[in-house]
Motif scaffolding. Structure first.
Motif, short mmCIF file in Angstrom:
data_model
loop_
_atom_site.label_atom_id
_atom_site.label_comp_id
_atom_site.label_asym_id
_atom_site.label_seq_id
_atom_site.Cartn_x
_atom_site.Cartn_y
_atom_site.Cartn_z
N VAL A 177 -2.80 9.28 -17.51
CA VAL A 177 -2.19 9.35 -16.08
C VAL A 177 -1.37 10.50 -15.33
O VAL A 177 -0.70 10.42 -15.91
CB VAL A 177 -1.45 8.21 -15.97
CG1 VAL A 177 -1.90 8.28 -13.79
CG2 VAL A 177 -2.49 6.77 -15.96
N TRP A 178 -2.38 11.35 -14.35
CA TRP A 178 -1.75 12.56 -14.80
C TRP A 178 -1.24 12.56 -13.47
O TRP A 178 -1.91 11.96 -12.42
CB TRP A 178 -2.67 13.78 -14.59
CG TRP A 178 -3.82 13.99 -15.57
CD1 TRP A 178 -4.04 13.28 -16.36
CD2 TRP A 178 -3.75 15.36 -16.58
NE1 TRP A 178 -4.50 13.96 -17.61
CE2 TRP A 178 -4.61 15.39 -17.62
CE3 TRP A 178 -3.05 16.53 -15.66
CZ2 TRP A 178 -5.24 16.49 -18.17
CZ3 TRP A 178 -3.92 17.92 -16.55
CH2 TRP A 178 -5.09 17.98 -17.33
N CYS A 179 0.12 12.49 -13.46
CA CYS A 179 1.62 13.04 -12.41
C CYS A 179 1.93 14.21 -12.17
O CYS A 179 2.85 15.00 -12.54
CB CYS A 179 2.43 11.35 -12.57
SG CYS A 179 2.02 9.89 -13.53
N PHE A 180 2.21 14.03 -10.57
CA PHE A 180 2.47 14.85 -9.78
C PHE A 180 3.72 15.35 -9.11
O PHE A 180 3.34 14.29 -7.78
CB PHE A 180 0.80 15.76 -8.97
CG PHE A 180 0.06 16.14 -9.82
CD1 PHE A 180 0.22 17.90 -10.59
CD2 PHE A 180 -1.16 15.23 -10.34
CE1 PHE A 180 -1.47 17.86 -11.51
CE2 PHE A 180 -1.97 15.62 -11.12
CZ PHE A 180 -2.19 16.88 -11.91
N ASN A 181 4.95 15.41 -9.05
CA ASN A 181 5.22 15.20 -8.65
C ASN A 181 5.49 13.40 -8.70
O ASN A 181 6.65 12.96 -7.58
CB ASN A 181 5.75 15.72 -7.42
CG ASN A 181 5.27 17.70 -7.43
OD1 ASN A 181 4.59 18.05 -7.52
ND2 ASN A 181 6.45 17.63 -7.86
N GLY A 182 5.50 12.82 -9.55
CA GLY A 182 5.48 11.37 -8.99
C GLY A 182 4.59 10.57 -9.02
O GLY A 182 4.83 9.28 -8.39
N VAL A 183 3.98 10.61 -8.34
CA VAL A 183 2.75 10.57 -7.94
C VAL A 183 1.16 10.47 -8.90
O VAL A 183 1.10 11.86 -8.91
CB VAL A 183 2.14 11.18 -6.70
CG1 VAL A 183 1.03 10.14 -6.26
CG2 VAL A 183 2.88 10.79 -5.26
N PRO A 184 0.94 9.92 -9.38
CA PRO A 184 -0.19 9.19 -10.22
C PRO A 184 -1.41 10.06 -9.62
O PRO A 184 -1.53 9.68 -7.98
CB PRO A 184 -0.52 7.93 -10.59
CG PRO A 184 0.85 7.74 -10.23
CD PRO A 184 1.22 8.23 -9.11
N ARG A 185 -2.21 10.99 -10.28
CA ARG A 185 -3.74 11.47 -9.23
C ARG A 185 -5.08 11.12 -9.86
O ARG A 185 -5.88 10.79 -9.39
CB ARG A 185 -3.23 13.12 -9.18
CG ARG A 185 -1.85 14.11 -8.47
CD ARG A 185 -2.68 13.20 -6.50
NE ARG A 185 -1.38 13.97 -6.25
CZ ARG A 185 -2.32 14.63 -4.46
NH1 ARG A 185 -2.85 14.14 -3.97
NH2 ARG A 185 -0.77 15.60 -4.15
N PHE A 186 -4.71 11.04 -11.53
CA PHE A 186 -5.73 11.00 -12.14
C PHE A 186 -5.86 10.33 -13.37
O PHE A 186 -4.32 10.57 -13.90
CB PHE A 186 -7.44 11.50 -11.58
CG PHE A 186 -6.97 12.91 -12.38
CD1 PHE A 186 -7.41 13.36 -14.28
CD2 PHE A 186 -6.43 13.80 -11.62
CE1 PHE A 186 -7.05 14.33 -14.26
CE2 PHE A 186 -5.30 15.26 -11.60
CZ PHE A 186 -5.87 15.42 -13.66
N ILE A 187 -6.61 9.28 -14.18
CA ILE A 187 -6.67 8.67 -15.17
C ILE A 187 -7.52 9.78 -15.87
O ILE A 187 -8.91 9.08 -15.94
CB ILE A 187 -6.96 7.69 -15.12
CG1 ILE A 187 -5.52 7.26 -14.45
CG2 ILE A 187 -6.43 7.24 -16.58
CD1 ILE A 187 -6.05 6.03 -12.96
N LEU A 188 -7.18 10.51 -16.99
CA LEU A 188 -8.41 10.80 -18.56
C LEU A 188 -8.69 9.85 -19.58
O LEU A 188 -7.39 9.13 -19.66
CB LEU A 188 -7.88 11.75 -19.06
CG LEU A 188 -8.64 12.46 -19.89
CD1 LEU A 188 -8.49 14.51 -20.13
CD2 LEU A 188 -8.74 12.11 -21.46
N VAL A 189 -9.56 9.27 -19.84
CA VAL A 189 -9.46 7.60 -20.48
C VAL A 189 -10.56 8.33 -21.31
O VAL A 189 -11.64 9.60 -21.59
CB VAL A 189 -11.13 6.92 -20.03
CG1 VAL A 189 -10.85 5.72 -20.87
CG2 VAL A 189 -10.15 6.59 -18.62
#
Length: 294
Positions: free
Chosen positions: A180-192
């Protein structure tokens, strides 16, 4: 041109101790991408990874990237029960207590990254201990800070950790890894992805395919939406709070979520985006402390 860049990387690797972090990262980045990064006004995601290596230095990052110590950090943030069981931690391969290990387990180094230094045992009676010791001993020599200037690993101590082996619910090789890629504490997308496959899926937090990929192309059939997606996103949000960028790597098997590791610099900030414009788009999602005037 590629040959010249490979030669440059060879020179940089072997003269690294003589170079400042800033000079090293400029040459490293050029050798991998073909152009120099703007370290004063970074715009793309990959450039901002280099800026974070140089400037975002919080002491607790060292604990977060250590595969043993991170478990205590994770528990302090989200509570117990979200880490794989630890069977033992040793400073040297000669210290491994083989008799104490169950029939199935995983061995890895605590201060390594990128999915390296992983030895999987599915049957202790046939497990090649000598090969595992040889692999781990070789990887003991690797220092991620010195090799890529990834600051979170600076001063990290290599130890061997034995963990439980998590078998996938669908019986297909290794479990899916949800990054889960999180930017400034916000999850934006998930690499599976899966360890034994050369495809990946980039999924939105609503579980629709994202229009880009890195390293490996998407699979023909997107991964099914995990049952505990909302729980995973909540965990990622809590663990990444107050951090410019953090990738929270998790497993979701048998109705339970496990946090595998915490990643600050995916691909060390040099992997190409396809299409390339997403490097800038995702870079816009990452607000650096200097952009907040912090």
């Amino acid at each position: 041109m590629r040959i010249l860049r490979d030669l440059l990387w060879f020179v940089v690797r072997n003269t690294g101790p003589l170079l400042s972090d800033r000079t090293f990262l400029k040459l490293f980045y050029y050798s991998k991408t073909g152009h120099f990064p703007d370290l004063d006004n970074p715009l793309t995601f990959n450039e901002k990874m280099q800026w974070l290596k140089l400037n975002d230095h919080k002491e607790y990052y060292h604990q977060m990237v250590d595969k043993s110590l991170a478990k205590g950090y994770i528990e302090s943030i989200i509570g117990p029960g979200y880490s794989l069981k630890t069977y033992g931690v040793w400073r040297n391969t000669s210290d491994i207590d083989w008799d104490s290990l169950p029939d199935q387990f995983v061995l890895k180094l605590t201060a390594d990254g990128g999915g390296r230094s992983v030895c999987i045992c599915r049957d202790k009676s046939t497990f090649d201990r000598k090969a595992a010791v040889k692999s781990l001993s070789r990887d003991f020599k690797r220092d991620i800070y010195k090799k890529y200037r990834e600051w979170a690993y600076k001063g990290g101590e290599h130890r061997i950790i034995a963990e439980e082996l998590l078998e996938p619910e669908d019986g297909c090789g290794s479990p899916r890894d949800y990054k889960v890629w999180c930017f400034n504490g916000v999850p934006r997308f998930i690499l599976v992805c899966r360890r034994d496959e050369h495809t990946t899926d980039m999924m939105s937090t609503e579980w629709t395919p994202m229009p880009f990929w890195r390293k490996y192309p998407p699979s023909e059939t997107p991964s099914p939406r995990p049952k505990n997606l909302e729980e995973m996103l909540s965990i990622a949000e809590k663990l990444s709070a107050g951090i410019p960028f953090l990738r929270v790597d998790m497993y979701n098997e048998w109705g339970k979520v496990y946090v595998g590791e915490l990643t600050f610099y995916p691909g060390s900030g040099t992997k190409q985006f396809h299409p390339e414009e997403w490097n800038r788009t995702i870079g816009d999602w990452l607000v650096l402390p200097m952009e907040n005037n912090v």
